[in-house]
Design a protein around this motif. Structure first.
Motif, PDB file in Angstrom:
ATOM      1  N   VAL A 186      32.535  77.069  94.119  1.00  7.78           N
ATOM      2  CA  VAL A 186      32.219  75.570  94.150  1.00  7.78           C
ATOM      3  C   VAL A 186      31.512  75.244  95.667  1.00  7.78           C
ATOM      4  CG1 VAL A 186      33.081  73.232  94.477  1.00  7.78           C
ATOM      5  CG2 VAL A 186      34.046  74.937  93.057  1.00  7.78           C
ATOM      6  N   SER A 187      30.080  74.622  95.426  1.00  9.22           N
ATOM      7  CA  SER A 187      29.229  74.470  96.617  1.00  9.22           C
ATOM      8  C   SER A 187      28.979  73.019  96.732  1.00  9.22           C
ATOM      9  CB  SER A 187      27.965  75.209  96.325  1.00  9.22           C
ATOM     10  OG  SER A 187      28.265  76.633  96.337  1.00  9.22           O
ATOM     11  N   ILE A 188      28.921  72.685  98.106  1.00  8.13           N
ATOM     12  CA  ILE A 188      28.621  71.366  98.449  1.00  8.13           C
ATOM     13  C   ILE A 188      27.200  71.400  99.170  1.00  8.13           C
ATOM     14  CG2 ILE A 188      29.177  69.137  99.611  1.00  8.13           C
ATOM     15  CD1 ILE A 188      32.141  69.696  98.786  1.00  8.13           C
ATOM     16  N   PHE A 189      26.298  70.783  99.074  1.00  7.86           N
ATOM     17  CA  PHE A 189      24.960  70.838  99.681  1.00  7.86           C
ATOM     18  C   PHE A 189      24.347  69.700 100.001  1.00  7.86           C
ATOM     19  CE2 PHE A 189      23.837  70.954  95.392  1.00  7.86           C
ATOM     20  CZ  PHE A 189      22.542  70.233  95.129  1.00  7.86           C
ATOM     21  N   LEU A 190      23.634  69.527 100.981  1.00  8.44           N
ATOM     22  CA  LEU A 190      22.554  68.697 101.442  1.00  8.44           C
ATOM     23  C   LEU A 190      20.955  69.468 101.577  1.00  8.44           C
ATOM     24  CD1 LEU A 190      24.698  67.074 104.650  1.00  8.44           C
ATOM     25  CD2 LEU A 190      24.125  66.102 102.361  1.00  8.44           C
ATOM     26  N   GLN A 191      20.115  68.866 101.269  1.00  9.72           N
ATOM     27  CA  GLN A 191      18.969  69.376 100.995  1.00  9.72           C
ATOM     28  C   GLN A 191      17.820  68.241 101.594  1.00  9.72           C
ATOM     29  OE1 GLN A 191      17.623  71.161  97.289  1.00  9.72           O
ATOM     30  NE2 GLN A 191      16.013  72.175  98.347  1.00  9.72           N
ATOM     31  N   ARG A 192      16.963  68.623 102.417  1.00 17.00           N
ATOM     32  CA  ARG A 192      15.627  67.765 102.791  1.00 17.00           C
ATOM     33  C   ARG A 192      14.420  68.643 102.463  1.00 17.00           C
ATOM     34  NH1 ARG A 192      14.086  63.257 104.557  1.00 17.00           N
ATOM     35  NH2 ARG A 192      12.290  63.019 106.166  1.00 17.00           N
ATOM     36  N   GLN A 193      13.380  67.937 101.650  1.00 22.36           N
ATOM     37  CA  GLN A 193      12.234  68.516 101.643  1.00 22.36           C
ATOM     38  C   GLN A 193      11.113  67.477 101.834  1.00 22.36           C
ATOM     39  OE1 GLN A 193      11.495  70.256  97.719  1.00 22.36           O
ATOM     40  NE2 GLN A 193       9.658  71.393  98.446  1.00 22.36           N
ATOM     41  N   THR A 194       9.895  68.044 102.426  1.00 19.21           N
ATOM     42  CA  THR A 194       8.822  67.178 102.790  1.00 19.21           C
ATOM     43  C   THR A 194       7.624  68.048 102.345  1.00 19.21           C
ATOM     44  OG1 THR A 194       8.534  67.812 104.997  1.00 19.21           O
ATOM     45  CG2 THR A 194       9.865  66.066 104.768  1.00 19.21           C
ATOM     46  N   ARG A 195       6.572  67.030 101.839  1.00 26.17           N
ATOM     47  CA  ARG A 195       5.108  67.766 101.747  1.00 26.17           C
ATOM     48  C   ARG A 195       4.231  66.587 102.391  1.00 26.17           C
ATOM     49  NH1 ARG A 195       3.412  68.715  95.928  1.00 26.17           N
ATOM     50  NH2 ARG A 195       3.309  66.309  95.817  1.00 26.17           N
ATOM     51  N   ASP A 196       3.490  67.362 103.358  1.00 24.59           N
ATOM     52  CA  ASP A 196       2.420  66.624 104.121  1.00 24.59           C
ATOM     53  C   ASP A 196       1.015  67.048 103.669  1.00 24.59           C
ATOM     54  OD1 ASP A 196       4.018  64.876 105.835  1.00 24.59           O
ATOM     55  OD2 ASP A 196       4.473  66.672 107.004  1.00 24.59           O
ATOM     56  N   SER A 197       0.183  66.118 102.864  1.00 21.96           N
ATOM     57  CA  SER A 197      -1.028  66.733 102.409  1.00 21.96           C
ATOM     58  C   SER A 197      -2.325  65.924 103.259  1.00 21.96           C
ATOM     59  CB  SER A 197      -0.962  66.357 101.131  1.00 21.96           C
ATOM     60  OG  SER A 197      -2.134  66.790 100.434  1.00 21.96           O
ATOM     61  N   ASN A 198      -3.347  66.540 103.246  1.00 22.44           N
ATOM     62  CA  ASN A 198      -4.341  65.904 103.612  1.00 22.44           C
ATOM     63  C   ASN A 198      -4.945  64.777 102.625  1.00 22.44           C
ATOM     64  OD1 ASN A 198      -5.588  67.984 101.941  1.00 22.44           O
ATOM     65  ND2 ASN A 198      -7.455  68.072 102.989  1.00 22.44           N
ATOM     66  N   ARG A 199      -4.355  64.616 101.494  1.00 17.04           N
ATOM     67  CA  ARG A 199      -4.423  63.707 100.772  1.00 17.04           C
ATOM     68  C   ARG A 199      -3.222  62.595 100.358  1.00 17.04           C
ATOM     69  NH1 ARG A 199      -8.761  65.998  96.102  1.00 17.04           N
ATOM     70  NH2 ARG A 199     -10.124  66.628  97.589  1.00 17.04           N
ATOM     71  N   ALA A 200      -3.176  61.758 101.033  1.00 21.29           N
ATOM     72  CA  ALA A 200      -1.868  60.910 101.164  1.00 21.29           C
ATOM     73  C   ALA A 200      -1.309  60.810  99.837  1.00 21.29           C
ATOM     74  CB  ALA A 200      -2.119  59.417 101.956  1.00 21.29           C
ATOM     75  N   TYR A 205      -0.472  62.751  97.644  1.00 24.25           N
ATOM     76  CA  TYR A 205       0.640  63.955  97.562  1.00 24.25           C
ATOM     77  C   TYR A 205       1.769  63.797  98.406  1.00 24.25           C
ATOM     78  CZ  TYR A 205      -3.301  65.198  94.281  1.00 24.25           C
ATOM     79  OH  TYR A 205      -4.160  65.106  93.273  1.00 24.25           O
ATOM     80  N   ASP A 206       1.684  63.218  99.526  1.00 21.30           N
ATOM     81  CA  ASP A 206       2.847  63.235 100.250  1.00 21.30           C
ATOM     82  C   ASP A 206       4.190  62.654  99.814  1.00 21.30           C
ATOM     83  OD1 ASP A 206       0.982  63.749 102.409  1.00 21.30           O
ATOM     84  OD2 ASP A 206       1.178  61.847 103.467  1.00 21.30           O
ATOM     85  N   PHE A 207       5.188  63.505 100.053  1.00 19.49           N
ATOM     86  CA  PHE A 207       6.575  62.916  99.621  1.00 19.49           C
ATOM     87  C   PHE A 207       7.705  63.530 100.664  1.00 19.49           C
ATOM     88  CE2 PHE A 207       6.510  67.194  97.332  1.00 19.49           C
ATOM     89  CZ  PHE A 207       7.719  67.435  97.410  1.00 19.49           C
ATOM     90  N   ASP A 208       8.822  62.711 100.835  1.00 22.95           N
ATOM     91  CA  ASP A 208       9.741  63.212 101.332  1.00 22.95           C
ATOM     92  C   ASP A 208      10.979  62.871 100.517  1.00 22.95           C
ATOM     93  OD1 ASP A 208       8.737  63.570 103.838  1.00 22.95           O
ATOM     94  OD2 ASP A 208       9.000  61.477 104.147  1.00 22.95           O
ATOM     95  N   TYR A 209      12.034  63.829 100.567  1.00 21.88           N
ATOM     96  CA  TYR A 209      13.305  63.709  99.497  1.00 21.88           C
ATOM     97  C   TYR A 209      14.501  64.050 100.298  1.00 21.88           C
ATOM     98  CZ  TYR A 209      13.835  68.049  96.850  1.00 21.88           C
ATOM     99  OH  TYR A 209      14.270  69.483  96.734  1.00 21.88           O
ATOM    100  N   ASP A 210      15.775  63.525 100.077  1.00 21.63           N
ATOM    101  CA  ASP A 210      16.703  63.956 100.371  1.00 21.63           C
ATOM    102  C   ASP A 210      17.551  64.138  99.289  1.00 21.63           C
ATOM    103  OD1 ASP A 210      16.285  63.829 103.226  1.00 21.63           O
ATOM    104  OD2 ASP A 210      16.160  61.770 102.897  1.00 21.63           O
ATOM    105  N   MET A 211      18.388  65.103  99.341  1.00 26.97           N
ATOM    106  CA  MET A 211      19.350  65.186  98.067  1.00 26.97           C
ATOM    107  C   MET A 211      20.818  65.789  98.590  1.00 26.97           C
ATOM    108  SD  MET A 211      18.909  67.533  94.527  1.00 26.97           S
ATOM    109  CE  MET A 211      18.183  68.961  95.338  1.00 26.97           C
ATOM    110  N   ALA A 212      21.841  65.409  97.743  1.00 29.57           N
ATOM    111  CA  ALA A 212      23.302  65.778  98.121  1.00 29.57           C
ATOM    112  C   ALA A 212      23.746  66.218  96.762  1.00 29.57           C
ATOM    113  CB  ALA A 212      23.991  64.714  98.897  1.00 29.57           C
ATOM    114  N   GLY A 213      24.526  67.292  96.732  1.00 26.67           N
ATOM    115  CA  GLY A 213      24.993  67.813  95.466  1.00 26.67           C
ATOM    116  C   GLY A 213      26.117  68.591  95.471  1.00 26.67           C
TER     117      GLY A 213
END
Length: 85
Positions: free
Chosen positions: A54-68, A70-78
């Protein structure tokens, strides 16, 4: 890396950074686009029996692009589980 906290409990962490360019893409669509992706994960795994995790996790991902657009940030817990038989 994985740290064994107790006999049935482990702590995992990971980080990745990736740079992507789209040199082979059609110029009209993606030409010149460059992205930087970053991902971080922290998880606690509990193994009450050899066949169950059984796993409990926190994850964060970001994408920075020279074309705005396509930028995103997300946080996930599961919570997840796996059973092997």
């Amino acid at each position: 890396p994985v740290w064994q906290l107790f006999s049935k409990t482990a702590l995992r962490a990971s980080y990745s950074r990736e740079t992507r360019d789209y040199l082979g893409a059609p110029v009209a669509v993606l030409g010149g686009r460059e992205d930087t992706l970053q991902q971080a994960l922290v998880a606690v795994d509990w193994t009450p029996w050899r066949s169950l995790i059984v796993s409990i996790f926190l994850q964060r991902q970001t994408r920075d692009s020279n074309r705005a657009i396509y930028d995103f940030d997300y946080d996930m817990a599961g919570i997840s589980g796996s059973y092997a038989f």
